[in-house]
Design an enzyme around this catalytic site. Structure first.
Site, PDB file in Angstrom:
ATOM      1  N   HIS A 268       0.827  -1.218   0.000  1.00  0.00           N
ATOM      2  CA  HIS A 268       0.000   0.000   0.000  1.00  0.00           C
ATOM      3  C   HIS A 268       0.860   1.267   0.000  1.00  0.00           C
ATOM      4  O   HIS A 268       0.771   2.069  -0.909  1.00  0.00           O
ATOM      5  CB  HIS A 268      -1.016   0.041   1.153  1.00  0.00           C
ATOM      6  CG  HIS A 268      -1.935  -1.130   1.203  1.00  0.00           C
ATOM      7  ND1 HIS A 268      -2.750  -1.458   0.149  1.00  0.00           N
ATOM      8  CD2 HIS A 268      -2.150  -2.083   2.161  1.00  0.00           C
ATOM      9  CE1 HIS A 268      -3.437  -2.544   0.450  1.00  0.00           C
ATOM     10  NE2 HIS A 268      -3.074  -2.950   1.669  1.00  0.00           N
ATOM     11  N   ASP A 319      -5.038  -8.226  -3.336  1.00  0.00           N
ATOM     12  CA  ASP A 319      -5.260  -8.035  -1.901  1.00  0.00           C
ATOM     13  C   ASP A 319      -6.589  -8.623  -1.419  1.00  0.00           C
ATOM     14  O   ASP A 319      -6.676  -9.807  -1.129  1.00  0.00           O
ATOM     15  CB  ASP A 319      -5.143  -6.531  -1.588  1.00  0.00           C
ATOM     16  CG  ASP A 319      -5.168  -6.227  -0.098  1.00  0.00           C
ATOM     17  OD1 ASP A 319      -5.190  -7.171   0.712  1.00  0.00           O
ATOM     18  OD2 ASP A 319      -5.154  -5.039   0.277  1.00  0.00           O
TER      19      ASP A 319
HETATM   20 ZN   LIG Z   1      -3.345  -6.942   2.690  1.00  0.00          ZN
END
Ligand SMILES: [Zn+2]
Length: 446
Positions: A268, A319
């Site tokens: 991220h 994800d």
């Molecule tokens: Zn994750």
């Protein structure tokens, strides 16, 4: 005995451009020769029509989040309310049900052109935190699931020891915790690599591993030259809590405890200071962007452009599996940047494909995959250029068409180690992947 096979690729993306008429020789699971300008298929060659790309790497996955698809789109909230729903699924998984779910999810990935997955795995123990008879039963279930779905896996075994700074795990998180980083290291050391599986480490986040124990995880990865992943600054609340506890950013905390470096990937990397970006780039720490999840969870848009410019290689992951489509992840990274800056063309299609293939594989410890060249693992995927989405553009713009118009539905073939895992849009081992997904998700409800 050496098994040699020739593939004739109608078009192939040989970084940085598209070639028409490519003969790919494969022997014992590796590419042995790449010949361009081969106008007609050689006798006996397997013909792959469309645009063949190196296999795609899904560098960040939590397989069980696939069970949340649709369910979490009802109502409003934040990352933190989404997390409560996610925990309710995590509470119900067993090694058997997780194996069935992950096998179906990895088959969905194969159908989307993914040849290697980075499974960020923290669901280690039975509810309440009791170890299974085999303390790695859950991790082994994931490794087996990948083998049965025909893709490679890097099991990123995550240390998850606390609920927040100075807080013990909550009742959901007891399953995730080994108690201490030392005990995490003992358990994960028993996981064995195999031809389709690598073992890496993960720090779940600075929230979940006390600062004094970060170095234990970093050392474990260093000793094995293994990839080390960490969720980093996905939420501003994490940054605020880290400041209160340690007087610094999560990035600075990781840097000070030896977690950053060229085998490390921050996942991220959304809410960073200029100094964080400099620290990440200077150590060649990678950045895994998960744009479809980041937009789904209302995280924000990370500074991928600035990170790359500072020296951080980029990879991509699906994800939470709101969708599983690496082409969508690649274009979303560029399109997010367009929305943020109101200018176009930050990355070329070639550089986005590089993040989805070679650099993604490197982030997972597969340095010999993600490229179509002699010596590389024979992992590749073919995108249809004659579908309703992709027909029209000249083949020379196949990379642009694949990245900016194709979807996972355009994946025609996926080959891993010289074997077809997907042929003509169908999985060769799991004949009915949608049914397998539905059954696996249903099993968690009943
Ligand atoms: Zn994750």
């Amino acid at each position: 005995m050496q098994v040699t096979r020739t593939y004739w690729l109608e078009h192939a993306w040989l970084d940085p451009g598209v070639e028409t008429g490519v003969a790919l020789e494969v022997s014992d699971g590796r590419v042995t020769a790449v010949r361009t300008g081969v106008e007609a298929p050689p006798p006996g060659a397997e013909i792959l029509r469309g645009l063949t790309l190196p296999g795609l790497a899904n560098a960040h996955s939590h397989a069980f989040h696939r069970a949340l698809r649709g369910v979490v789109q009802v109502g409003s909230g934040t990352f933190w309310t989404w997390r409560e729903v996610m925990y309710s699924v995590a509470d119900r998984l067993t090694p058997e049900t997780y194996h069935a779910l992950a096998r179906a999810v990895y088959a969905e990935m194969a159908l989307a052109g993914v040849t290697a997955v980075g499974e960020f795995h923290y669901l280690h123990h039975a509810p309440g935190g009791t170890p299974y008879a085999d303390p790695n039963a859950m991790g082994e279930a994931l490794i087996d699931a990948a083998a049965e779905a025909g893709i490679r896996i890097t099991l990123l075994d995550a240390a998850y020891l606390s609920s927040g700074f100075g807080q013990p795990p909550n009742h959901h998180q007891l399953r995730f915790s080994d108690g201490t980083a030392e005990r995490w290291a003992e358990r994960s050391s028993d996981l064995k690599e195999r031809a389709h599986a690598r073992i890496g480490a993960a720090v779940h986040s600075v929230r979940a591993v006390p600062a004094g124990q970060l170095a234990t995880v970093a050392r474990w990865a260093e000793e094995r030259r293994a990839p080390l992943h960490v969720h980093l600054s996905e939420q501003t609340a994490e940054n605020d809590a880290c400041h209160r506890a340690h007087g610094c950013t999560p990035t600075r905390l990781l840097a000070d405890h030896g977690v950053l470096g060229p085998r490390t990937t921050g996942v991220h990397n959304t809410h960073l200071t200029d100094e964080d970006i400099r620290l990440i780039g200077a150590g060649s720490t990678g950045t895994c962007m998960c744009p479809t999840t980041e937009r789904d969870l209302a995280d924000g848009i990370g500074p991928a452009m600035a990170l790359q410019a500072a020296g951080s290689p980029l990879s991509l992951g699906s994800d939470s599996h709101a969708v599983i489509d690496l082409l969508e992840e690649a274009r979303a990274m560029e399109l997010d940047e367009r929305l943020r800056t109101r200018t176009r063309g930050h990355w070329t299609a070639a550089s986005l494909l590089r993040a989805a293939s070679a650099d993604g594989h490197a982030a997972l410890g597969w340095q010999d995959a993600g490229v179509l060249e002699p010596g590389a693992l024979a992992d590749f995927t073919t995108i249809a250029l004659d579908s309703v989405r992709t027909a029209g553009p000249p083949p020379g713009l196949g990379a642009e068409t694949a990245v900016f118009a194709a979807t996972a539905a355009d994946v025609r073939h996926t080959v891993v180690g010289g074997r077809h895992v997907v042929r003509d849009g169908a999985h060769t081992r799991l004949p009915d992947v949608p049914r397998a997904l539905a059954d696996a998700v249903q099993a968690l409800r009943s």
